[in-house]
Design a protein around this motif. Structure first.
Motif, PDB file in Angstrom:
ATOM      1  N   TYR A 187     -30.558 -17.690 -16.196  1.00 60.54           N
ATOM      2  CA  TYR A 187     -29.805 -17.503 -17.428  1.00 60.54           C
ATOM      3  C   TYR A 187     -29.208 -16.099 -17.441  1.00 60.54           C
ATOM      4  N   VAL A 188     -28.023 -16.005 -18.014  1.00 55.21           N
ATOM      5  CA  VAL A 188     -27.390 -14.695 -18.232  1.00 55.21           C
ATOM      6  C   VAL A 188     -27.248 -14.556 -19.729  1.00 55.21           C
ATOM      7  N   ILE A 189     -27.866 -13.514 -20.252  1.00 51.77           N
ATOM      8  CA  ILE A 189     -27.827 -13.303 -21.698  1.00 51.77           C
ATOM      9  C   ILE A 189     -27.604 -11.841 -21.993  1.00 51.77           C
ATOM     10  N   ARG A 190     -27.204 -11.573 -23.174  1.00 56.05           N
ATOM     11  CA  ARG A 190     -27.016 -10.200 -23.614  1.00 56.05           C
ATOM     12  C   ARG A 190     -28.382  -9.629 -23.952  1.00 56.05           C
ATOM     13  N   PRO A 191     -28.565  -8.353 -23.830  1.00 60.85           N
ATOM     14  CA  PRO A 191     -29.862  -7.743 -24.080  1.00 60.85           C
ATOM     15  C   PRO A 191     -30.398  -7.993 -25.479  1.00 60.85           C
ATOM     16  N   GLN A 192     -29.561  -8.058 -26.498  1.00 57.07           N
ATOM     17  CA  GLN A 192     -30.058  -8.263 -27.847  1.00 57.07           C
ATOM     18  C   GLN A 192     -30.650  -9.662 -28.025  1.00 57.07           C
ATOM     19  N   PHE A 193     -30.298 -10.627 -27.128  1.00 52.93           N
ATOM     20  CA  PHE A 193     -30.833 -11.992 -27.224  1.00 52.93           C
ATOM     21  C   PHE A 193     -31.977 -12.242 -26.235  1.00 52.93           C
ATOM     22  N   PHE A 194     -32.407 -11.178 -25.547  1.00 54.34           N
ATOM     23  CA  PHE A 194     -33.451 -11.318 -24.535  1.00 54.34           C
ATOM     24  C   PHE A 194     -34.775 -11.771 -25.163  1.00 54.34           C
ATOM     25  N   ILE A 195     -35.202 -11.114 -26.239  1.00 54.76           N
ATOM     26  CA  ILE A 195     -36.482 -11.460 -26.882  1.00 54.76           C
ATOM     27  C   ILE A 195     -36.408 -12.851 -27.504  1.00 54.76           C
ATOM     28  N   PRO A 196     -35.326 -13.225 -28.228  1.00 50.94           N
ATOM     29  CA  PRO A 196     -35.299 -14.594 -28.738  1.00 50.94           C
ATOM     30  C   PRO A 196     -35.322 -15.633 -27.610  1.00 50.94           C
ATOM     31  N   MET A 197     -34.667 -15.309 -26.486  1.00 55.06           N
ATOM     32  CA  MET A 197     -34.666 -16.244 -25.363  1.00 55.06           C
ATOM     33  C   MET A 197     -36.063 -16.384 -24.776  1.00 55.06           C
ATOM     34  N   ILE A 198     -36.779 -15.281 -24.651  1.00 57.19           N
ATOM     35  CA  ILE A 198     -38.157 -15.331 -24.153  1.00 57.19           C
ATOM     36  C   ILE A 198     -39.009 -16.143 -25.130  1.00 57.19           C
ATOM     37  N   THR A 199     -38.804 -15.970 -26.412  1.00 56.32           N
ATOM     38  CA  THR A 199     -39.550 -16.715 -27.422  1.00 56.32           C
ATOM     39  C   THR A 199     -39.261 -18.211 -27.280  1.00 56.32           C
ATOM     40  N   LEU A 200     -37.990 -18.540 -27.101  1.00 56.88           N
ATOM     41  CA  LEU A 200     -37.632 -19.951 -26.914  1.00 56.88           C
ATOM     42  C   LEU A 200     -38.313 -20.528 -25.671  1.00 56.88           C
ATOM     43  N   LEU A 201     -38.282 -19.782 -24.562  1.00 56.18           N
ATOM     44  CA  LEU A 201     -38.928 -20.249 -23.330  1.00 56.18           C
ATOM     45  C   LEU A 201     -40.436 -20.391 -23.523  1.00 56.18           C
ATOM     46  N   ARG A 202     -41.023 -19.409 -24.242  1.00 57.16           N
ATOM     47  CA  ARG A 202     -42.468 -19.449 -24.508  1.00 57.16           C
ATOM     48  C   ARG A 202     -42.811 -20.676 -25.352  1.00 57.16           C
ATOM     49  N   ASN A 203     -42.037 -20.900 -26.407  1.00 56.30           N
ATOM     50  CA  ASN A 203     -42.301 -22.053 -27.282  1.00 56.30           C
ATOM     51  C   ASN A 203     -42.129 -23.370 -26.509  1.00 56.30           C
ATOM     52  N   ALA A 204     -41.101 -23.440 -25.670  1.00 53.66           N
ATOM     53  CA  ALA A 204     -40.885 -24.643 -24.866  1.00 53.66           C
ATOM     54  C   ALA A 204     -42.057 -24.863 -23.918  1.00 53.66           C
ATOM     55  N   LEU A 207     -45.165 -23.771 -24.374  1.00 51.91           N
ATOM     56  CA  LEU A 207     -46.321 -24.171 -25.187  1.00 51.91           C
ATOM     57  C   LEU A 207     -46.218 -25.642 -25.583  1.00 51.91           C
ATOM     58  N   ASN A 208     -45.003 -26.068 -25.972  1.00 50.82           N
ATOM     59  CA  ASN A 208     -44.821 -27.477 -26.328  1.00 50.82           C
ATOM     60  C   ASN A 208     -45.085 -28.376 -25.115  1.00 50.82           C
ATOM     61  N   ALA A 209     -44.574 -27.973 -23.946  1.00 51.99           N
ATOM     62  CA  ALA A 209     -44.811 -28.748 -22.727  1.00 51.99           C
ATOM     63  C   ALA A 209     -46.298 -28.807 -22.414  1.00 51.99           C
ATOM     64  N   LEU A 210     -46.999 -27.672 -22.601  1.00 51.41           N
ATOM     65  CA  LEU A 210     -48.447 -27.637 -22.374  1.00 51.41           C
ATOM     66  C   LEU A 210     -49.162 -28.555 -23.348  1.00 51.41           C
ATOM     67  N   GLN A 211     -48.731 -28.542 -24.609  1.00 50.76           N
ATOM     68  CA  GLN A 211     -49.346 -29.415 -25.613  1.00 50.76           C
ATOM     69  C   GLN A 211     -49.120 -30.880 -25.248  1.00 50.76           C
ATOM     70  N   TYR A 212     -47.909 -31.224 -24.797  1.00 49.02           N
ATOM     71  CA  TYR A 212     -47.629 -32.602 -24.393  1.00 49.02           C
ATOM     72  C   TYR A 212     -48.474 -33.008 -23.195  1.00 49.02           C
ATOM     73  N   LYS A 213     -48.627 -32.083 -22.253  1.00 48.38           N
ATOM     74  CA  LYS A 213     -49.460 -32.364 -21.087  1.00 48.38           C
ATOM     75  C   LYS A 213     -50.908 -32.612 -21.501  1.00 48.38           C
ATOM     76  N   GLN A 214     -51.413 -31.825 -22.450  1.00 44.74           N
ATOM     77  CA  GLN A 214     -52.791 -32.002 -22.915  1.00 44.74           C
ATOM     78  C   GLN A 214     -52.956 -33.345 -23.630  1.00 44.74           C
ATOM     79  N   GLU A 215     -51.981 -33.692 -24.480  1.00 49.37           N
ATOM     80  CA  GLU A 215     -52.041 -34.978 -25.167  1.00 49.37           C
ATOM     81  C   GLU A 215     -51.968 -36.126 -24.167  1.00 49.37           C
ATOM     82  N   LEU A 216     -51.120 -35.964 -23.160  1.00 48.86           N
ATOM     83  CA  LEU A 216     -51.014 -36.977 -22.116  1.00 48.86           C
ATOM     84  C   LEU A 216     -52.329 -37.121 -21.351  1.00 48.86           C
ATOM     85  N   ALA A 217     -52.984 -35.999 -21.072  1.00 48.12           N
ATOM     86  CA  ALA A 217     -54.280 -36.044 -20.384  1.00 48.12           C
ATOM     87  C   ALA A 217     -55.324 -36.743 -21.252  1.00 48.12           C
ATOM     88  N   VAL A 218     -55.313 -36.478 -22.565  1.00 49.08           N
ATOM     89  CA  VAL A 218     -56.262 -37.139 -23.480  1.00 49.08           C
ATOM     90  C   VAL A 218     -56.009 -38.647 -23.479  1.00 49.08           C
TER      91      VAL A 218
END
Length: 128
Positions: A2-19, A21-32
């Motif tokens: 991804y190419v982003i402007r520096p002011q959007f770096f933290i929101p982009m990291i947050t989006l990636l982190r949330n994605a 976490l959601n993927a991890l949650q789905y994987k855990q539910e799938l394992a259950v």
């Protein structure tokens, strides 16, 4: 990448982190859910195994029960034959006893003149 402007770096990291976490949650539910499916299939296998073993034991017990009843029937038949034989022997002994009681010297000497003469001779010597 991804190419982003520096002011959007933290929101982009947050989006990636949330994605992530959601993927991890789905994987855990799938394992259950997979574990539940495995538990259900294990339960079904255990239940089917129990049914098979129980039906096998029932069949074996039923066969042994039938065999025991057949043996009892055979024993009853054998004892009935023994009873009939004993009753027949008792009847023959009774007839033999009746014939022995009916036996007299007159009957023994009826068709035998020699024996009749001997008994007559004995009788006359006893009277003299």
């Amino acid at each position: 990448m991804y190419v982003i402007r520096p002011q959007f770096f933290i929101p982009m990291i947050t989006l990636l982190r949330n994605a992530a976490l959601n993927a991890l949650q789905y994987k855990q539910e799938l394992a259950v859910i997979r574990n539940q499916n495995i538990d259900i299939s294990n339960f079904e296998e255990d239940m089917n195994e129990f049914k098979d073993k129980f039906s096998r034991n029932y069949r074996l017990a039923s066969e042994k029960f039938k065999k025991a009843i057949d043996e009892i029937d055979k024993t009853i038949d054998h004892l009935q034959k023994t009873k009939d034989a004993l009753l027949s022997s008792e009847n023959n002994l009774r007839l033999a006893n009746n014939k022995a009681e009916e036996l007299t010297i007159k009957r023994l000497t009826k068709n035998n003149p020699t024996m009749a003469a001997k008994f007559a001779e004995l009788k006359s010597s006893d009277n003299s």
